[in-house]
Design an enzyme around this catalytic site. Structure first.
Site, PDB file in Angstrom:
ATOM      1  N   CYS A   1       0.828  -1.207   0.000  1.00  0.00           N
ATOM      2  CA  CYS A   1       0.000   0.000   0.000  1.00  0.00           C
ATOM      3  C   CYS A   1       0.868   1.265   0.000  1.00  0.00           C
ATOM      4  O   CYS A   1       1.457   1.599  -1.013  1.00  0.00           O
ATOM      5  CB  CYS A   1      -0.973  -0.032   1.182  1.00  0.00           C
ATOM      6  SG  CYS A   1      -2.363   1.104   0.988  1.00  0.00           S
TER       7      CYS A   1
ATOM      8  N   GLU B   1      -2.218  -9.050   4.351  1.00  0.00           N
ATOM      9  CA  GLU B   1      -2.206  -9.498   5.747  1.00  0.00           C
ATOM     10  C   GLU B   1      -3.590  -9.647   6.362  1.00  0.00           C
ATOM     11  O   GLU B   1      -3.734 -10.280   7.415  1.00  0.00           O
ATOM     12  CB  GLU B   1      -1.355  -8.538   6.602  1.00  0.00           C
ATOM     13  CG  GLU B   1      -1.924  -7.134   6.772  1.00  0.00           C
ATOM     14  CD  GLU B   1      -1.542  -6.154   5.670  1.00  0.00           C
ATOM     15  OE1 GLU B   1      -1.587  -4.941   5.918  1.00  0.00           O
ATOM     16  OE2 GLU B   1      -1.216  -6.604   4.551  1.00  0.00           O
TER      17      GLU B   1
ATOM     18  N   HIS C   1      -3.796  -5.207   0.696  1.00  0.00           N
ATOM     19  CA  HIS C   1      -3.275  -5.688   1.980  1.00  0.00           C
ATOM     20  C   HIS C   1      -3.376  -7.214   2.053  1.00  0.00           C
ATOM     21  O   HIS C   1      -4.443  -7.760   2.320  1.00  0.00           O
ATOM     22  CB  HIS C   1      -4.058  -5.058   3.136  1.00  0.00           C
ATOM     23  CG  HIS C   1      -3.760  -3.607   3.329  1.00  0.00           C
ATOM     24  ND1 HIS C   1      -2.732  -3.166   4.128  1.00  0.00           N
ATOM     25  CD2 HIS C   1      -4.345  -2.496   2.815  1.00  0.00           C
ATOM     26  CE1 HIS C   1      -2.697  -1.842   4.103  1.00  0.00           C
ATOM     27  NE2 HIS C   1      -3.671  -1.406   3.316  1.00  0.00           N
TER      28      HIS C   1
END
Length: 508
Positions: A78, A168, A166
């Site tokens: 990002c 994660e 993202h």
């Protein structure tokens, strides 16, 4: 030890990156972008986190990446992706379409190591206000979505990759696979950082660090201090001295029950009844931070008094875990919002003890796995987290022995009810709050004006985010009836259905 370095630009998701890398049995550390450690041969790769900032802003994070970029593998996530494109001459502009939420990859470069086995159509999670409009000529697109052409890229001639989504978060369905591609295939990390290896290396390290010195540890009855104590016990044996202080703010019967459980673990533990000292220190205090400070000061006084009875103590052991360490050295410096009972490395100068923190590299779930490896009973490892200041921050007013009694009884009924109905292990943390509110009720033929209590139960992996537990209505009804019928002074029970964020797990 092989390490992945994660540079934090202030993203709410940075700790999640670390947790996902740890899930792959690879050690990683988070450091603020403005405090980059020395790049040693042990650092096998670097990940740049997201950020609430825009790289176009004058005061946005602008670290020098030259120590590692192009030399070891690098992944920008990002903001990290946008920043690398920006400093290389790319065009970063505010997104015309708000890029937040679920998206799907409509093209994937199958030749890219980072995108290996990532499927076309794979769901990813976007969360950014800017986008990369034009990229430098040596930046090659490796994935796109319908609205984000430059969703991922590789810099030609170096192992530098970046993505605007993202990986994660759980909403990126193949995010863990992508991270594995980076840390295992690209960085070449071995997946050998396991609870067993942690126990072996930590015990050996503690032996080297402490030698024949004596150590004192303040036990709380919780998971962290218990696991820390067993690690130390295995390393230094009888040179570990444990102190368990009853501050009068524990759960019902907790002092006696925990002391008994520690005896079965072979620990040398002294129990100290200091209830009245804490009640005196808390008298009249209503502000949560003032209560925390009073509890912290009193604990140190009591602990120091007991520790001074042990001859030649050189070390103080603490059950500090990694989220506490991260908060204490955040991107913005030590955060003003850190609750004072975290007290990472905090000791009054007069105690003159060196600090040892055997768990300071672990997240809570990792502490539990290490505890299992050490053979600690699941009843202790599975205990819900309990706040350092205890019931003081669940009584939303000044503290009295009577208020503590009421809340202990309420909490006991709630927690025991969860256990009896096989709900305890489905909940991450549960407790009751005594509100500074009286409400009108009717008991028998009499009008009452008594206390309101709130029940709180949440589901979480680590406490960073949490959702309220959808406990069965019948269970809540039974618990409410039991509390009102059995606890004198309570005539109304409410259930907290707030999630974190925006609410916190504790009320104070």
């Amino acid at each position: 030890m092989q390490t992945i370095l994660i540079l934090d630009f202030g993203s709410q998701y940075t700790q999640l990156i670390a947790r996902k890398v740890r899930e792959l049995n690879i050690y990683c550390e988070i450091h603020p972008y403005n405090k980059i450690p020395e790049i040693t041969s042990e650092i096998k790769g670097v990940i740049l986190s997201g950020s609430p900032c825009s790289c176009r802003d004058e005061d946005s994070p602008k670290p020098d990446l030259s120590a590692f970029k192009g030399k070891i593998p690098l992944l920008g996530v990002c903001y990290g992706a946008q920043y690398m494109a920006h400093i290389a001459g790319g065009t970063i502009l505010p997104s015309e379409i708000r890029e937040y939420g679920r998206a799907n990859l409509n093209s994937v470069d199958k030749e890219s190591k980072l995108m290996k086995d990532i499927t076309i159509g794979s769901q990813v999670w976007m969360s950014h206000g800017d986008t990369i409009l034009n990229m430098p000529s040596n930046f090659k697109i490796i994935c796109s979505t319908d609205s984000v052409k430059n969703a991922g890229y590789k810099i030609e001639g170096e192992d530098t990759y970046a993505i605007q989504f993202h990986p994660e978060v759980t909403h990126s369905l193949e995010g863990l696979k992508l991270l594995k591609n980076f840390v295992v295939d690209i960085c070449g990390c071995l997946q050998d950082w396991t609870p067993n290896s942690f126990v072996e290396t930590t015990i050996e390290s503690l032996k080297q660090q402490i030698g024949n010195d004596k150590v004192v540890l303040g036990l709380s009855g919780g998971v962290d201090s218990s696991v820390a104590s067993i690690l130390l016990h295995k390393a230094i044996g009888k040179n570990l001295n444990c102190i368990f202080v009853d501050n009068g703010l524990l759960r019902k019967n907790e002092f006696e029950e925990v002391l008994e459980s520690y005896k079965g673990m072979g620990l040398n533990v002294v129990g100290v009844d200091a209830k009245q000292l804490f009640y005196d220190a808390l008298k009249g205090l209503k502000d949560p931070e003032e209560k925390r400070k009073a509890i912290g000061k009193t604990f140190i006084d009591v602990f120091d008094s007991e520790a001074s009875k042990i001859k030649d103590v050189k070390w103080l052991a603490q059950g500090t875990i990694y989220p506490d360490v991260i908060e204490s050295c955040s991107v913005k410096g030590p955060s003003a919002t850190i609750k004072s009972h975290h007290n990472v490395g905090g000791l009054p100068d007069y105690m003159k003890l060196k600090i040892v923190e055997p768990l300071k590299s672990l997240f809570k779930d990792e502490v539990r796995r290490v505890g299992t490896t050490l053979g600690i009973k699941q009843e202790l490892l599975g205990r819900h987290p309990f706040p350092g200041p205890g019931l003081a921050i669940r009584i939303l007013s000044d503290i009295t022995a009577e208020k503590v009694r009421i809340l202990q009884e309420v909490d006991y009924i709630f927690i025991q009810g969860l256990k009896d109905n096989n709900l305890y292990n489905k909940v991450w943390q549960a407790g009751a709050m005594l509100l500074p509110v009286q409400s009108v009720g009717v008991m028998g033929d009499e009008r009452t004006y008594e206390n309101v209590v709130a029940l709180r139960a949440v589901e979480s992996n680590d406490g960073m985010t949490a959702d309220w537990s959808h406990l069965p209505y019948e269970f809540l009804a039974d618990i409410s009836n039991a509390i009102i019928n059995r606890v004198k002074g309570v005539n109304r029970v409410v259930y907290d259905i707030s999630s974190k964020p925006p609410a916190t797990i504790e009320w104070e």
